[in-house]
Design an enzyme around this catalytic site. Structure first.
Site, PDB file in Angstrom:
ATOM      1  N   GLU A 245      14.864  -0.896   1.169  1.00 15.90           N
ATOM      2  CA  GLU A 245      15.703  -1.141   2.349  1.00 15.90           C
ATOM      3  C   GLU A 245      16.591  -2.357   2.107  1.00 15.90           C
ATOM      4  O   GLU A 245      17.609  -2.238   1.458  1.00 15.90           O
ATOM      5  CB  GLU A 245      14.831  -1.319   3.584  1.00 15.90           C
ATOM      6  CG  GLU A 245      14.064  -0.050   3.938  1.00 15.90           C
ATOM      7  CD  GLU A 245      13.266  -0.183   5.215  1.00 15.90           C
ATOM      8  OE1 GLU A 245      13.874  -0.036   6.284  1.00 15.90           O
ATOM      9  OE2 GLU A 245      12.053  -0.432   5.144  1.00 15.90           O
TER      10      GLU A 245
ATOM     11  N   ARG B 109       0.099   6.523   7.486  1.00 10.69           N
ATOM     12  CA  ARG B 109       0.189   6.607   6.024  1.00 10.69           C
ATOM     13  C   ARG B 109      -0.333   7.942   5.497  1.00 10.69           C
ATOM     14  O   ARG B 109       0.106   8.418   4.460  1.00 10.69           O
ATOM     15  CB  ARG B 109      -0.624   5.494   5.362  1.00 10.69           C
ATOM     16  CG  ARG B 109      -0.057   4.110   5.498  1.00 10.69           C
ATOM     17  CD  ARG B 109      -0.847   3.147   4.600  1.00 10.69           C
ATOM     18  NE  ARG B 109      -0.609   1.761   4.939  1.00 10.69           N
ATOM     19  CZ  ARG B 109       0.407   1.039   4.493  1.00 10.69           C
ATOM     20  NH1 ARG B 109       1.303   1.593   3.715  1.00 10.69           N
ATOM     21  NH2 ARG B 109       0.537  -0.230   4.839  1.00 10.69           N
TER      22      ARG B 109
ATOM     23  N   LYS C 182       0.819  -1.187   0.000  1.00 13.03           N
ATOM     24  CA  LYS C 182       0.000   0.000   0.000  1.00 13.03           C
ATOM     25  C   LYS C 182       0.863   1.250   0.000  1.00 13.03           C
ATOM     26  O   LYS C 182       0.420   2.333  -0.345  1.00 13.03           O
ATOM     27  CB  LYS C 182      -0.890   0.029   1.238  1.00 13.03           C
ATOM     28  CG  LYS C 182      -1.815  -1.145   1.377  1.00 13.03           C
ATOM     29  CD  LYS C 182      -2.558  -1.106   2.706  1.00 13.03           C
ATOM     30  CE  LYS C 182      -3.339  -2.382   2.907  1.00 13.03           C
ATOM     31  NZ  LYS C 182      -3.924  -2.448   4.233  1.00 13.03           N
TER      32      LYS C 182
ATOM     33  N   GLU D 162       8.008   2.197  -5.881  1.00 10.90           N
ATOM     34  CA  GLU D 162       8.046   1.746  -4.492  1.00 10.90           C
ATOM     35  C   GLU D 162       8.257   2.945  -3.576  1.00 10.90           C
ATOM     36  O   GLU D 162       8.840   3.946  -3.985  1.00 10.90           O
ATOM     37  CB  GLU D 162       9.182   0.724  -4.346  1.00 10.90           C
ATOM     38  CG  GLU D 162       9.387   0.150  -2.979  1.00 10.90           C
ATOM     39  CD  GLU D 162       8.238  -0.690  -2.454  1.00 10.90           C
ATOM     40  OE1 GLU D 162       7.148  -0.117  -2.231  1.00 10.90           O
ATOM     41  OE2 GLU D 162       8.422  -1.891  -2.230  1.00 10.90           O
TER      42      GLU D 162
END
Length: 179
Positions: free
Chosen positions: A102, A164, A42, A98
């Protein structure tokens, strides 16, 4: 600034400037070539929405939902595909969008899967990059900002599905996620 944040890493203005600059570069790279932008749900939704507005070429969008966190702050290394693409990408130029790169474990799995579908080309655009955390051999062609190894939230990035909706990106206070 939200009370659970220690600081703001990227303001709304910073993020929009990144989208504008990255969009111009992607436009130049893909001019006269239709592009399929694949958002990784998400987290990438806000970044993808702002970025594709700045890409001036024919493009279509699709989404994948992939998880390697399972509720914590560390990637488990185990990648689960929760939602696959809705259309074929064979012989297409594909750009994975994206929120953050990481360890690279998740994106490595996604790129291997998508490359197996006989794409014409495959690149990655990420808003944030934490190169010090990299475990997989993968890099993004388009990087908004390299950041330190801290747990960040906002602008699509979450901790347990929260934060978010923040319009900026900040570092979460350790006491919030160490409870």
């Amino acid at each position: 600034m939200h009370k659970d944040l220690k600081n703001v890493l990227l303001s709304e203005e910073d993020i929009q400037n990144i989208c504008k600059e990255m969009g111009a570069i992607i436009t130049e790279d893909y001019k006269d070539r239709p592009l399929v932008c694949v958002g990784i749900l998400k987290g990438s939704v806000m970044f993808m929405a702002d970025l594709i507005k700045r890409i001036d070429t024919h493009l279509s969008i699709d989404f994948m939902d992939v998880s390697s966190y399972h509720g914590g702050t560390e990637s488990t290394g185990e990648v689960q595909i929760l939602k696959d693409l809705g259309a074929s990408i064979e012989n297409k130029d594909v750009l994975i969008i994206e929120d953050i790169l990481e360890t690279g474990t998740t994106l490595k799995s996604i790129t291997e899967l998508l490359q197996s579908r006989k794409v014409n080309s495959l690149e990655i655009a990420t808003l944030l990059d934490k190169p010090n955390r990299r475990k997989a051999d993968i890099e993004a062609k388009y990087v908004g900002k390299k950041i330190p190894d801290e747990f960040v939230v906002g602008y699509g990035l979450d901790y347990r599905e929260l934060y978010r909706n923040l319009p900026y990106i900040g570092t979460l206070k350790a006491e919030v996620y160490s409870k």
